[in-house]
Design a protein around this motif. Structure first.
Motif, PDB file in Angstrom:
ATOM      1  N   GLU A  20       1.132   5.794   6.168  1.00 61.18           N
ATOM      2  CA  GLU A  20       0.832   5.224   5.012  1.00 61.18           C
ATOM      3  C   GLU A  20       0.738   3.646   4.913  1.00 61.18           C
ATOM      4  O   GLU A  20      -0.148   3.321   4.242  1.00 61.18           O
ATOM      5  CB  GLU A  20       1.467   5.778   3.797  1.00 61.18           C
ATOM      6  N   SER A  21       1.368   3.246   5.619  1.00 62.71           N
ATOM      7  CA  SER A  21       1.432   1.643   5.545  1.00 62.71           C
ATOM      8  C   SER A  21       0.783   0.953   6.848  1.00 62.71           C
ATOM      9  O   SER A  21       0.402  -0.167   6.690  1.00 62.71           O
ATOM     10  CB  SER A  21       2.893   1.093   5.417  1.00 62.71           C
ATOM     11  N   ASN A  65       0.466  -1.062  -0.045  1.00 60.97           N
ATOM     12  CA  ASN A  65       0.149   0.010   0.013  1.00 60.97           C
ATOM     13  C   ASN A  65       0.850   1.426  -0.071  1.00 60.97           C
ATOM     14  O   ASN A  65       0.421   2.417   0.042  1.00 60.97           O
ATOM     15  CB  ASN A  65      -1.033  -0.029   1.135  1.00 60.97           C
ATOM     16  N   VAL A  66       2.355   1.179  -0.136  1.00 59.53           N
ATOM     17  CA  VAL A  66       2.994   2.191  -0.517  1.00 59.53           C
ATOM     18  C   VAL A  66       3.844   2.267  -1.707  1.00 59.53           C
ATOM     19  O   VAL A  66       4.604   1.462  -1.940  1.00 59.53           O
ATOM     20  CB  VAL A  66       4.002   2.585   0.868  1.00 59.53           C
ATOM     21  N   ILE A 125       4.008   9.510  -1.020  1.00 56.55           N
ATOM     22  CA  ILE A 125       3.558   8.273  -0.851  1.00 56.55           C
ATOM     23  C   ILE A 125       1.909   8.705  -0.920  1.00 56.55           C
ATOM     24  O   ILE A 125       1.545   9.235   0.157  1.00 56.55           O
ATOM     25  CB  ILE A 125       3.939   7.551   0.099  1.00 56.55           C
ATOM     26  N   ASN A 126       1.069   8.244  -1.884  1.00 57.85           N
ATOM     27  CA  ASN A 126      -0.411   8.395  -1.658  1.00 57.85           C
ATOM     28  C   ASN A 126      -0.776   9.981  -1.638  1.00 57.85           C
ATOM     29  O   ASN A 126      -1.415  10.198  -0.984  1.00 57.85           O
ATOM     30  CB  ASN A 126      -1.213   7.777  -0.354  1.00 57.85           C
TER      31      ASN A 126
END
Ligand code: BTN
Length: 284
Positions: free
Chosen positions: A181-182, A118-119, A131-132
């Motif tokens: 983020e993760s 997810n990163v 990131i994102n």
């Protein structure tokens, strides 16, 4: 910093062939590196340098455009990579791009190894890792030139928000950390080793190739706003007056300039000096 991690750092010095200056707490690693460069200049140094200034905490962390950089203890990687590459002066600004590549690659490899999908680390040309859509790392590069020998020293100050749990409200709009983020706590030591290793490898190839050609395709794959509309802005009113409202970012060229396309379809190279790039929506 524990005694065990201090010892590990020392063995890393041997392994990577870089000298590491460690600080539990200092004002700014860029300032420590600058002081060190002044001493090298006084000693009339002619050797090639690859040294790291690494702190657990900075009390006066500095960001770009005169901003401050929050550097609380044991949450992030606050370090300055000092080097004096044997390349012409007009190529010195490439060091920032190489550092960004080294950091993005390290984050990618770490995520792959741990199946953290997810990163996806992206680069916002020329200084930030995203990131994102949020900034997790910034780079502040400073140049010191020896007035006698003309030798250029680059201090590449790197701030990575690794396990930061929260940011103040204003920062939260665009800043984040690998943890946020993760949802996972990251190993700062392992990341630090990876970042140093990858930057050093990129620097080595850069000196051999005397340019950036070798990273252009990979860099452009990681460019956050590739083929998207961007807005360019400048603090310099003369430059600002010549800018159109929107461009399309097409990627970097082998000099490290960002190529943008204007409404007439012309490609214009932007050098990292006085222009900053923003996406149409939000930060990237
Ligand atoms: C930015 O504004 O995006 C750049 C931030 C750079 C922060 C790093 S932390 C280590 C080094 N020491 C500093 O005082 N600043 C840089």
């Amino acid at each position: 910093m524990t005694e065990a991690s201090r010892r590990k750092m020392e063995s890393m010095e041997q392994f990577l062939g870089v000298k590491v200056h460690l600080y539990e707490k200092t004002d700014s690693t860029n300032l420590r590196a600058k002081e060190y460069v002044q001493a090298l200049i006084e000693k009339k140094n002619t050797d090639r340098i690859n040294e790291i200034f690494l702190a657990d905490q900075q009390t006066e962390g500095r960001g770009r455009l005169g901003r401050s950089w929050q550097s609380p203890p044991e949450t992030g990687i606050w370090m300055s990579y000092l080097t004096n590459p044997n390349v012409p002066a007009d190529k010195i600004s490439c060091v920032t791009l190489l550092a960004a590549m080294g950091i993005a690659r390290t984050v990618k490899f770490y995520s792959l190894k741990r199946s953290i999908f997810n990163v996806d680390a992206k680069i916002k040309w020329p200084n930030d890792i995203i990131i994102n859509g949020k900034k997790i790392c910034g780079i502040l590069s400073e140049l010191v030139t020896d007035p006698d020998t003309g030798m250029n020293y680059v201090i590449c100050g790197i701030g990575i928000n690794v396990n930061t749990r929260s940011f103040d409200t204003e920062e939260c709009r665009y800043a984040s950390s690998l943890y946020r983020e993760s949802g996972i706590t990251w190993d700062r030591e392992e990341l630090t080793f990876g970042v140093i290793y990858n930057i050093k490898e990129f620097m080595r190839s850069f000196e051999i190739e005397k340019g950036l050609e070798f990273i252009v395709p990979d860099y452009n794959n990681m460019l956050v706003n590739k083929d998207q509309e961007v807005i360019l802005s400048s603090m310099n009113p003369e430059i600002q007056a010549g800018l159109e409202p929107r461009y399309i970012a097409r990627g970097i060229d082998k000099t490290g300039a960002l190529l943008v396309e204007n409404s007439a379809g012309e490609i214009i190279p932007i050098t990292s000096g006085e222009v900053s790039v923003r996406g149409l929506y939000g930060y990237t």
